[in-house]
Scaffold this motif. Sequence first.
Motif, PDB file in Angstrom:
ATOM      1  N   VAL A 198      -4.313  -3.500  -4.663  1.00 37.05           N
ATOM      2  CA  VAL A 198      -3.992  -2.320  -5.471  1.00 37.05           C
ATOM      3  C   VAL A 198      -4.450  -2.518  -6.910  1.00 37.05           C
TER       4      VAL A 198
ATOM      5  N   TRP B  77       3.895   1.664  -1.446  1.00 43.30           N
ATOM      6  CA  TRP B  77       4.410   1.923  -2.789  1.00 43.30           C
ATOM      7  C   TRP B  77       3.304   2.370  -3.733  1.00 43.30           C
ATOM      8  N   PHE B  78       2.102   1.867  -3.538  1.00 44.92           N
ATOM      9  CA  PHE B  78       0.998   2.261  -4.404  1.00 44.92           C
ATOM     10  C   PHE B  78       0.607   3.721  -4.181  1.00 44.92           C
ATOM     11  N   ASN B  79       0.831   4.211  -2.963  1.00 38.92           N
ATOM     12  CA  ASN B  79       0.473   5.599  -2.635  1.00 38.92           C
ATOM     13  C   ASN B  79       1.693   6.503  -2.499  1.00 38.92           C
TER      14      ASN B  79
ATOM     15  N   SER C  20       0.164   0.402 -10.695  1.00 33.52           N
ATOM     16  CA  SER C  20      -0.188  -0.679  -9.773  1.00 33.52           C
ATOM     17  C   SER C  20       0.736  -1.885  -9.960  1.00 33.52           C
TER      18      SER C  20
ATOM     19  N   ILE D 151       0.832  -1.206   0.000  1.00 35.07           N
ATOM     20  CA  ILE D 151       0.000   0.000   0.000  1.00 35.07           C
ATOM     21  C   ILE D 151       0.866   1.256   0.000  1.00 35.07           C
TER      22      ILE D 151
ATOM     23  N   ASN E  13       2.766   9.015 -10.233  1.00 35.73           N
ATOM     24  CA  ASN E  13       1.730   8.021 -10.504  1.00 35.73           C
ATOM     25  C   ASN E  13       1.784   7.485 -11.932  1.00 35.73           C
TER      26      ASN E  13
ATOM     27  N   GLN F 231       2.975   8.427  -4.514  1.00 38.09           N
ATOM     28  CA  GLN F 231       2.812   9.742  -5.142  1.00 38.09           C
ATOM     29  C   GLN F 231       2.282  10.783  -4.160  1.00 38.09           C
ATOM     30  N   LEU F 232       1.670  10.347  -3.057  1.00 36.38           N
ATOM     31  CA  LEU F 232       1.227  11.287  -2.036  1.00 36.38           C
ATOM     32  C   LEU F 232       2.412  11.905  -1.295  1.00 36.38           C
TER      33      LEU F 232
END
Length: 244
Positions: A171, A67-69, A92, A65, A87, A71-72
Motif C-alpha cells: 500500500v 483497510w487501504f480500500n 496508507s 488491502i 481517504n 473508502q470504496l
Amino acid sequence: AYLFEPSILQGIRLTLLLTFLAVGIGILGGIILAVMRESSNPILSTASRLYIWFFRGTPLLVQLIFWFNIQLFIPTIEIFDWSFRTNMLVTSFTAALLALSLNEAAYMAEIVRGGVLAVDKGQSEAALALGYTPAQTFRKIVLPQAMRVIIPPIGNQTISMLKTTSLVSFVAAQDLLTRVQNIYAKNFLVIELLFVAAIWYLVMTSIATVFQSWIERSLSQTSTPQRRRFSLAVGRPVKAEQPS
C-alpha cells in the motif's frame, strides 16, 4: 553506497515506528480480549472468540488491502456535524497501522491468556477472600505473575512484526522495503538494493534479539533459587551449613 541513503534511513524510522505502535496497541488489545475471553459473561466471551477467530483466520495481507480500500465501502465518515472523506483519514500509514495492530491483538490475546492460565487459581481466590475486586485481582495479583510467561513470546512477536511490516509496501506506506523499491524502480539495481534491505532487517532483528535475551535473563534472576536438599549422587539428605 545506498546503506545510509537518507531515503533508506527514513524508511527504517517508519518501520520501527510501525513496529512499536502495532505491538503496543496489540498488547493493550490482547489484554482486553484475554479478559473478555475468560469472562463469565457469554456476550463478552463470544465477541472475543469471534474477533480472534476472524483476525487469525484471514491473511494479514488481505486485511491490509481491505483497510487501504475502505473508502470504496465507506466514502465519508460523519462525526456529529462534521463530514470527512475516508481517504483523507485512512491514509496508507493509517491503513497499515490498523491492519498490523488489529491482527497483532488477536495473537497477543492468546499469549496473555496463556500467561494468565499459568497462574495458580488459588492466587485469585486468596485475593478475592482478602477483599480485592476482580479487576484489582487481575491488575495487581494475576497479571504481574503472568508477565514472566508472557514476555518471551511478546519478544518473539515483536521480532516477527519487524519483518511483517514489509507487507505494507503493497500500500506504499513508505517503510524500508517501499523506499528500496522506489529506488530500484529508477536505477534497476534490484538485487543490490534488496541486499541493502536485508542487511538493515538483520541489524534490527539482531538488536531486538539481544534486548529480548537481556529481559529474559533479568526475569530469570528475579526468581529465588531453592536450596538443594538432596544429594544427586547418593540420594541422601545434605546437611545444611550452619551460619557462621
